[in-house]
Design a protein around this motif. Structure first.
Motif, PDB file in Angstrom:
ATOM      1  N   PRO A 153     -15.984  -5.178  -3.373  1.00  0.00           N
ATOM      2  CA  PRO A 153     -15.105  -4.018  -3.554  1.00  0.00           C
ATOM      3  C   PRO A 153     -13.637  -4.379  -3.779  1.00  0.00           C
ATOM      4  O   PRO A 153     -12.932  -3.675  -4.515  1.00  0.00           O
ATOM      5  CB  PRO A 153     -15.288  -3.229  -2.255  1.00  0.00           C
ATOM      6  CG  PRO A 153     -15.748  -4.241  -1.255  1.00  0.00           C
ATOM      7  CD  PRO A 153     -16.572  -5.227  -2.017  1.00  0.00           C
ATOM      8  N   THR A 154     -13.178  -5.457  -3.172  1.00  0.00           N
ATOM      9  CA  THR A 154     -11.773  -5.840  -3.341  1.00  0.00           C
ATOM     10  C   THR A 154     -11.539  -6.409  -4.735  1.00  0.00           C
ATOM     11  O   THR A 154     -10.494  -6.161  -5.356  1.00  0.00           O
ATOM     12  CB  THR A 154     -11.357  -6.862  -2.267  1.00  0.00           C
ATOM     13  OG1 THR A 154     -11.737  -6.374  -0.977  1.00  0.00           O
ATOM     14  CG2 THR A 154      -9.864  -7.094  -2.276  1.00  0.00           C
ATOM     15  N   ALA A 155     -12.525  -7.130  -5.251  1.00  0.00           N
ATOM     16  CA  ALA A 155     -12.432  -7.630  -6.628  1.00  0.00           C
ATOM     17  C   ALA A 155     -12.420  -6.462  -7.611  1.00  0.00           C
ATOM     18  O   ALA A 155     -11.626  -6.449  -8.568  1.00  0.00           O
ATOM     19  CB  ALA A 155     -13.598  -8.561  -6.934  1.00  0.00           C
ATOM     20  N   VAL A 156     -13.281  -5.490  -7.383  1.00  0.00           N
ATOM     21  CA  VAL A 156     -13.334  -4.314  -8.253  1.00  0.00           C
ATOM     22  C   VAL A 156     -11.996  -3.588  -8.259  1.00  0.00           C
ATOM     23  O   VAL A 156     -11.493  -3.168  -9.308  1.00  0.00           O
ATOM     24  CB  VAL A 156     -14.467  -3.359  -7.812  1.00  0.00           C
ATOM     25  CG1 VAL A 156     -14.372  -2.020  -8.551  1.00  0.00           C
ATOM     26  CG2 VAL A 156     -15.826  -3.999  -8.059  1.00  0.00           C
ATOM     27  N   LEU A 157     -11.390  -3.470  -7.083  1.00  0.00           N
ATOM     28  CA  LEU A 157     -10.102  -2.788  -6.964  1.00  0.00           C
ATOM     29  C   LEU A 157      -9.013  -3.546  -7.728  1.00  0.00           C
ATOM     30  O   LEU A 157      -8.221  -2.950  -8.471  1.00  0.00           O
ATOM     31  CB  LEU A 157      -9.709  -2.650  -5.493  1.00  0.00           C
ATOM     32  CG  LEU A 157      -8.365  -1.980  -5.193  1.00  0.00           C
ATOM     33  CD1 LEU A 157      -8.330  -0.560  -5.747  1.00  0.00           C
ATOM     34  CD2 LEU A 157      -8.111  -1.976  -3.680  1.00  0.00           C
ATOM     35  N   ALA A 174      -5.218 -11.152  -1.570  1.00  0.00           N
ATOM     36  CA  ALA A 174      -3.879 -11.742  -1.658  1.00  0.00           C
ATOM     37  C   ALA A 174      -3.229 -11.394  -2.991  1.00  0.00           C
ATOM     38  O   ALA A 174      -2.025 -11.136  -3.062  1.00  0.00           O
ATOM     39  CB  ALA A 174      -3.957 -13.258  -1.487  1.00  0.00           C
ATOM     40  N   ALA A 175      -4.034 -11.370  -4.044  1.00  0.00           N
ATOM     41  CA  ALA A 175      -3.504 -11.036  -5.371  1.00  0.00           C
ATOM     42  C   ALA A 175      -3.007  -9.598  -5.420  1.00  0.00           C
ATOM     43  O   ALA A 175      -1.994  -9.301  -6.063  1.00  0.00           O
ATOM     44  CB  ALA A 175      -4.582 -11.260  -6.426  1.00  0.00           C
ATOM     45  N   LEU A 176      -3.709  -8.692  -4.741  1.00  0.00           N
ATOM     46  CA  LEU A 176      -3.265  -7.287  -4.690  1.00  0.00           C
ATOM     47  C   LEU A 176      -1.907  -7.172  -3.995  1.00  0.00           C
ATOM     48  O   LEU A 176      -1.039  -6.416  -4.436  1.00  0.00           O
ATOM     49  CB  LEU A 176      -4.307  -6.436  -3.970  1.00  0.00           C
ATOM     50  CG  LEU A 176      -5.521  -6.028  -4.804  1.00  0.00           C
ATOM     51  CD1 LEU A 176      -6.640  -5.512  -3.910  1.00  0.00           C
ATOM     52  CD2 LEU A 176      -5.149  -4.974  -5.845  1.00  0.00           C
ATOM     53  N   VAL A 177      -1.714  -7.939  -2.934  1.00  0.00           N
ATOM     54  CA  VAL A 177      -0.417  -7.951  -2.260  1.00  0.00           C
ATOM     55  C   VAL A 177       0.657  -8.475  -3.202  1.00  0.00           C
ATOM     56  O   VAL A 177       1.763  -7.928  -3.289  1.00  0.00           O
ATOM     57  CB  VAL A 177      -0.475  -8.803  -0.972  1.00  0.00           C
ATOM     58  CG1 VAL A 177       0.918  -8.952  -0.358  1.00  0.00           C
ATOM     59  CG2 VAL A 177      -1.424  -8.180   0.047  1.00  0.00           C
ATOM     60  N   GLY A 232       3.138 -15.182  -7.293  1.00  0.00           N
ATOM     61  CA  GLY A 232       2.930 -15.950  -6.075  1.00  0.00           C
ATOM     62  C   GLY A 232       1.643 -15.768  -5.299  1.00  0.00           C
ATOM     63  O   GLY A 232       1.588 -16.101  -4.114  1.00  0.00           O
ATOM     64  N   ALA A 233       0.578 -15.263  -5.924  1.00  0.00           N
ATOM     65  CA  ALA A 233      -0.717 -15.263  -5.231  1.00  0.00           C
ATOM     66  C   ALA A 233      -1.208 -16.704  -5.108  1.00  0.00           C
ATOM     67  O   ALA A 233      -0.839 -17.554  -5.919  1.00  0.00           O
ATOM     68  CB  ALA A 233      -1.725 -14.422  -5.998  1.00  0.00           C
ATOM     69  N   SER A 292       1.864 -11.196   4.813  1.00  0.00           N
ATOM     70  CA  SER A 292       1.095 -10.019   4.402  1.00  0.00           C
ATOM     71  C   SER A 292      -0.117 -10.423   3.565  1.00  0.00           C
ATOM     72  O   SER A 292      -1.180  -9.791   3.648  1.00  0.00           O
ATOM     73  CB  SER A 292       1.982  -9.032   3.638  1.00  0.00           C
ATOM     74  OG  SER A 292       2.639  -9.668   2.557  1.00  0.00           O
ATOM     75  N   MET A 293       0.019 -11.484   2.776  1.00  0.00           N
ATOM     76  CA  MET A 293      -1.135 -11.993   2.029  1.00  0.00           C
ATOM     77  C   MET A 293      -2.192 -12.552   2.968  1.00  0.00           C
ATOM     78  O   MET A 293      -3.392 -12.275   2.818  1.00  0.00           O
ATOM     79  CB  MET A 293      -0.691 -13.098   1.057  1.00  0.00           C
ATOM     80  CG  MET A 293       0.060 -12.623  -0.146  1.00  0.00           C
ATOM     81  SD  MET A 293       0.477 -14.029  -1.210  1.00  0.00           S
ATOM     82  CE  MET A 293       1.563 -13.226  -2.385  1.00  0.00           C
TER      83      MET A 293
END
Length: 360
Positions: free
Chosen positions: A41-45, A250-253, A213-214, A22-23
């Motif tokens: 945008p993903t960094a902002v999120l 990946a970090a968000l996952v 685990g990111a 999933s990552m």
């Protein structure tokens, strides 16, 4: 005849995990832009989500926990020759290459870490040096804590303790930074939200590539003004990495899927610690295993120390690292199975029974 390796079980650290499917999918499909320009945008999120988890105004992604801690110290100790109070066995002091001194001109003043990872409140206060004091001394600007405290076995600092250190910092006009490399482990073990644990802190460095685990990265959190200054320092240190959304995805996952797995890591660590402690000639302080780190003490045999044991275990496929001459460190993570635990125990039993036989 060399015994064939049946499997490899990597317990060197919780940084050795591989990205999950999933990552990898999230990374491949991440929406990205130039983060140095503030547009990814993903960094902002990710930053918004971590700031919310920590209960702070703002956040910033950095490539490593070492950079996150360094930036945080330098923001708070903004005059060369300032002083930071921190544990003598803390990660910042021991394992971060002396960066606060060499790059920031910040003087470290250490206080003894107790077995539970804390520093005595009275000792911290005694170490504070005021701008109104003796002109021979540097001026204290910052206190640093570490939660969990890795070198003390992954121990969790109690909320009441952190609050008291925060009160002490305010009393003397100081800032409080928490190295929260494994803050999610502390949160799960204590049964308390991250935001409550770090409530007294002015800044926190939260690692994404350890417990949860990111593959890469940490996030530092604090006030808006703190993060504004931190972005300047990140650029100076070479941490402006452009399209970081690939990593942040990946970090968000990891945030959304792996925090819940930490409880199993802690249970597995306790099971493994109890099993190792039953092996003759090994000693583990099982009661001190609060999260995912185990220290195994070996007999003080000058002919067979921790390095020898680690090399012998590696031949069997079990990867661990020496902590001291007669102590081994083991770190659990979400990619260790029940059968892995059984295999590790069997390898330790085999190794130390053979060592005993050789000495008989």
């Amino acid at each position: 005849m060399v015994t064939p390796v049946i499997r490899t079980v990597d317990l060197r650290s919780d940084t050795v995990t591989k990205p999950t499917e999933s990552m990898r999918s999230a990374m491949a499909n991440a929406e990205v832009d130039d983060d140095v320009l503030g547009n990814d945008p993903t960094a902002v999120l990710l930053e918004r989500e971590v700031a919310e988890i920590a209960g702070k105004e703002a956040a910033m992604f950095v490539p490593s926990g070492t950079m996150g801690n360094l930036i945080s110290v330098l923001v708070h100790c903004d005059e060369r020759g300032s002083e930071v109070i921190l544990g003598d066995d803390s990660h910042i002091h021991i394992y971060e290459n002396g960066g606060v001194s060499s790059l920031g001109g910040v003087h470290p003043r250490t206080v003894k870490n107790e077995e539970d990872g804390t520093m005595e409140i009275s000792s911290i206060e005694a170490a504070v040096r005021s701008p109104k004091g003796d002109l021979h001394y540097p001026v204290t600007k910052l206190i640093c804590l570490e939660n969990t405290q890795a070198n003390c076995g992954g121990r969790c600092l109690p909320i009441e303790y952190i609050d008291k250190v925060g009160e002490l910092a305010k009393k003397h006009g100081l800032k409080l930074h928490i190295d929260g490399a494994r803050i999610f482990n502390a949160s799960v073990a204590l049964g308390v939200p991250v935001r409550r644990i770090v409530q007294a802190a002015d800044s926190v460095s939260i690692c994404l590539s350890k417990g949860i685990g990111a593959p890469v990265g940490s996030v530092i959190v604090g006030s808006k003004s703190f993060i504004t200054k931190a972005r300047w320092l990140r650029k100076t240190l070479g941490g402006g990495m452009r399209q970081i959304g690939v990593l942040c995805a990946a970090a968000l996952v990891a945030l959304r899927e792996n925090v819940a797995k930490l409880e199993d890591d802690h249970k597995n660590a306790k099971i493994l610690a109890e099993g190792l402690n039953r092996i003759e000639r090994l000693k583990v302080n099982v009661a001190a295993v609060e999260t995912n780190i185990i220290y195994v003490d070996l007999p003080k045999d000058p002919k067979f120390g921790a390095e020898d044991a680690c090399k012998s275990l590696e031949v069997l496929g079990v990867l661990v690292i020496p902590q001291t001459t007669f102590r081994i460190r083991i770190v659990l993570h979400h990619q260790i199975s029940d059968s892995d635990l059984d295999y590790v125990l069997s390898c330790f039993e085999k190794l130390f029974s053979s060592v005993a036989e050789e000495k008989a």
